[in-house]
Design an enzyme around this catalytic site. Structure first.
Site, mmCIF file in Angstrom:
data_model
loop_
_atom_site.group_PDB
_atom_site.id
_atom_site.type_symbol
_atom_site.label_atom_id
_atom_site.label_comp_id
_atom_site.label_asym_id
_atom_site.label_seq_id
_atom_site.Cartn_x
_atom_site.Cartn_y
_atom_site.Cartn_z
ATOM 1 N N ASP A 37 0.853 -1.183 0.000
ATOM 2 C CA ASP A 37 0.000 0.000 0.000
ATOM 3 C C ASP A 37 0.894 1.239 0.000
ATOM 4 O O ASP A 37 2.038 1.200 0.473
ATOM 5 C CB ASP A 37 -0.885 -0.028 1.248
ATOM 6 N N TYR B 84 -0.307 5.051 0.662
ATOM 7 C CA TYR B 84 -0.607 6.132 1.603
ATOM 8 C C TYR B 84 -0.816 5.597 3.024
ATOM 9 O O TYR B 84 -1.714 4.797 3.273
ATOM 10 C CB TYR B 84 -1.839 6.904 1.146
ATOM 11 N N THR C 44 1.431 3.770 4.465
ATOM 12 C CA THR C 44 2.324 2.617 4.580
ATOM 13 C C THR C 44 3.740 2.975 4.145
ATOM 14 O O THR C 44 4.694 2.754 4.878
ATOM 15 C CB THR C 44 1.786 1.444 3.735
ATOM 16 N N ARG D 170 -7.497 13.000 5.973
ATOM 17 C CA ARG D 170 -7.217 11.583 5.700
ATOM 18 C C ARG D 170 -8.435 10.709 6.013
ATOM 19 O O ARG D 170 -8.786 9.808 5.238
ATOM 20 C CB ARG D 170 -6.015 11.134 6.524
ATOM 21 N N SER E 82 -2.436 0.501 -4.846
ATOM 22 C CA SER E 82 -2.973 1.684 -4.172
ATOM 23 C C SER E 82 -4.298 2.146 -4.755
ATOM 24 O O SER E 82 -4.611 1.901 -5.918
ATOM 25 C CB SER E 82 -1.951 2.819 -4.302
ATOM 26 N N ASN E 83 -5.039 2.869 -3.890
ATOM 27 C CA ASN E 83 -6.215 3.608 -4.352
ATOM 28 C C ASN E 83 -5.827 4.815 -5.197
ATOM 29 O O ASN E 83 -6.669 5.384 -5.888
ATOM 30 C CB ASN E 83 -7.026 4.103 -3.144
ATOM 31 N N LYS F 204 -10.457 -0.163 -2.680
ATOM 32 C CA LYS F 204 -10.288 -1.100 -1.578
ATOM 33 C C LYS F 204 -11.331 -0.788 -0.508
ATOM 34 O O LYS F 204 -11.656 0.392 -0.313
ATOM 35 C CB LYS F 204 -8.900 -0.944 -0.945
ATOM 36 N N SER G 251 0.404 -3.386 4.512
ATOM 37 C CA SER G 251 -0.376 -2.163 4.673
ATOM 38 C C SER G 251 -0.458 -1.774 6.136
ATOM 39 O O SER G 251 -0.460 -2.628 7.028
ATOM 40 C CB SER G 251 -1.792 -2.361 4.114
ATOM 41 N N ASN H 213 -3.095 -0.025 7.054
ATOM 42 C CA ASN H 213 -4.532 0.227 7.204
ATOM 43 C C ASN H 213 -5.277 -1.066 7.519
ATOM 44 O O ASN H 213 -5.348 -1.968 6.671
ATOM 45 C CB ASN H 213 -5.088 0.837 5.916
ATOM 46 N N PHE I 39 -8.411 -1.851 7.551
ATOM 47 C CA PHE I 39 -9.469 -2.213 6.604
ATOM 48 C C PHE I 39 -8.883 -2.897 5.380
ATOM 49 O O PHE I 39 -9.503 -3.784 4.774
ATOM 50 C CB PHE I 39 -10.273 -0.969 6.187
ATOM 51 N N ASP I 40 -7.690 -2.486 4.984
ATOM 52 C CA ASP I 40 -7.006 -3.048 3.826
ATOM 53 C C ASP I 40 -6.562 -4.483 4.110
ATOM 54 O O ASP I 40 -6.715 -5.387 3.269
ATOM 55 C CB ASP I 40 -5.799 -2.161 3.501
#
Length: 222
Positions: A9, A11, A13, A40, A117-118, A150, A174, A176, A178-179
């Site tokens: 990931d 952002y 990470t 964010r 990445s998103n 994602k 990651s 995140n 959720f990721d």
């Protein structure tokens, strides 16, 4: 077992989106860090919401809408020119201090590594060049290709498809939660980078591999 491919990931990470508060402070001396945090938070929330609505706008559009909200939530106003400067800074976010050493170690071990990445292709191209991350990766995979964010399982399946690997042979790295949960739900391996000592989401179990820095990953992976 074949060596896993690694999908990092971007952002949160590899680069730190909250550090943009140092630029925000030039325009908002009071509350700059809080604005960065809300920015964010809303950036992620908006990506979730438009995915559920089966609508798509690229990550730059979402990032700008989230910035507008964060500034209004603080009860402040910025000029259009100031907002454009802040948006441009998203192509020059600071790398986390452990990134270079960790990626060098993984590269020396011969891992196939990509950024996943998103971020839109234009954003990822710019930030990878600006931060010199492009020298460590074989490229990037953006969710922009399939117009959903994602943690849709389609995004993780895209990575496996692009890498021409079974999804269980790909590992997401990651920060995140959720990721991480999304990747594991789709059948992918996952490592959570918990630099801040924060809590993991209760929507899913903590992954077996939890690290604080990327060099730890180079020492743990077989």
């Amino acid at each position: 077992m074949p060596q896993e491919a690694l999908a990092f990931d971007m952002y949160g990470t590899l680069v730190n989106p909250i550090r943009i508060w140092t630029l925000l402070a030039q325009y908002l001396p009071d509350g700059a860090q809080h604005v960065a945090e809300v920015w964010r938070q809303k950036q992620l929330e908006y990506s979730f919401r438009i995915s559920v609505m089966e609508h798509y706008e690229d990550f730059a559009w979402i990032t700008r809408k989230a910035l507008d909200y964060a500034i209004m939530a603080e009860g402040k106003q910025l000029s259009e020119a100031q907002k454009q400067v802040l948006m441009a800074q998203y192509n020059y976010l600071d790398r986390f201090p452990d990134v270079q050493v960790g990626l060098e170690q993984l590269q020396q071990r011969g891992f196939n590594m990509v950024v996943f990445s998103n971020g839109s292709p234009a954003m990822l191209t710019a930030i990878m060049q600006a931060t010199q991350l492009d020298s460590y990766f074989q490229g990037f995979i953006s969710v922009d290709e399939i117009h959903v964010y994602k943690p849709s399982p389609r995004t993780y399946q895209l990575v496996a498809q692009k890498l021409a690997r079974p999804i269980q042979e790909v590992r997401l790295i990651s920060s995140n939660p959720f990721d991480i949960i999304g990747a594991r739900s789709a059948g992918m391996q996952a490592t959570w980078i918990n630099r801040s000592g924060g809590l993991f989401d209760t929507l899913g179990p903590l992954p077996e591999m939890v690290i604080e820095t990327i060099p730890e990953l180079a020492n743990i992976l077989p």
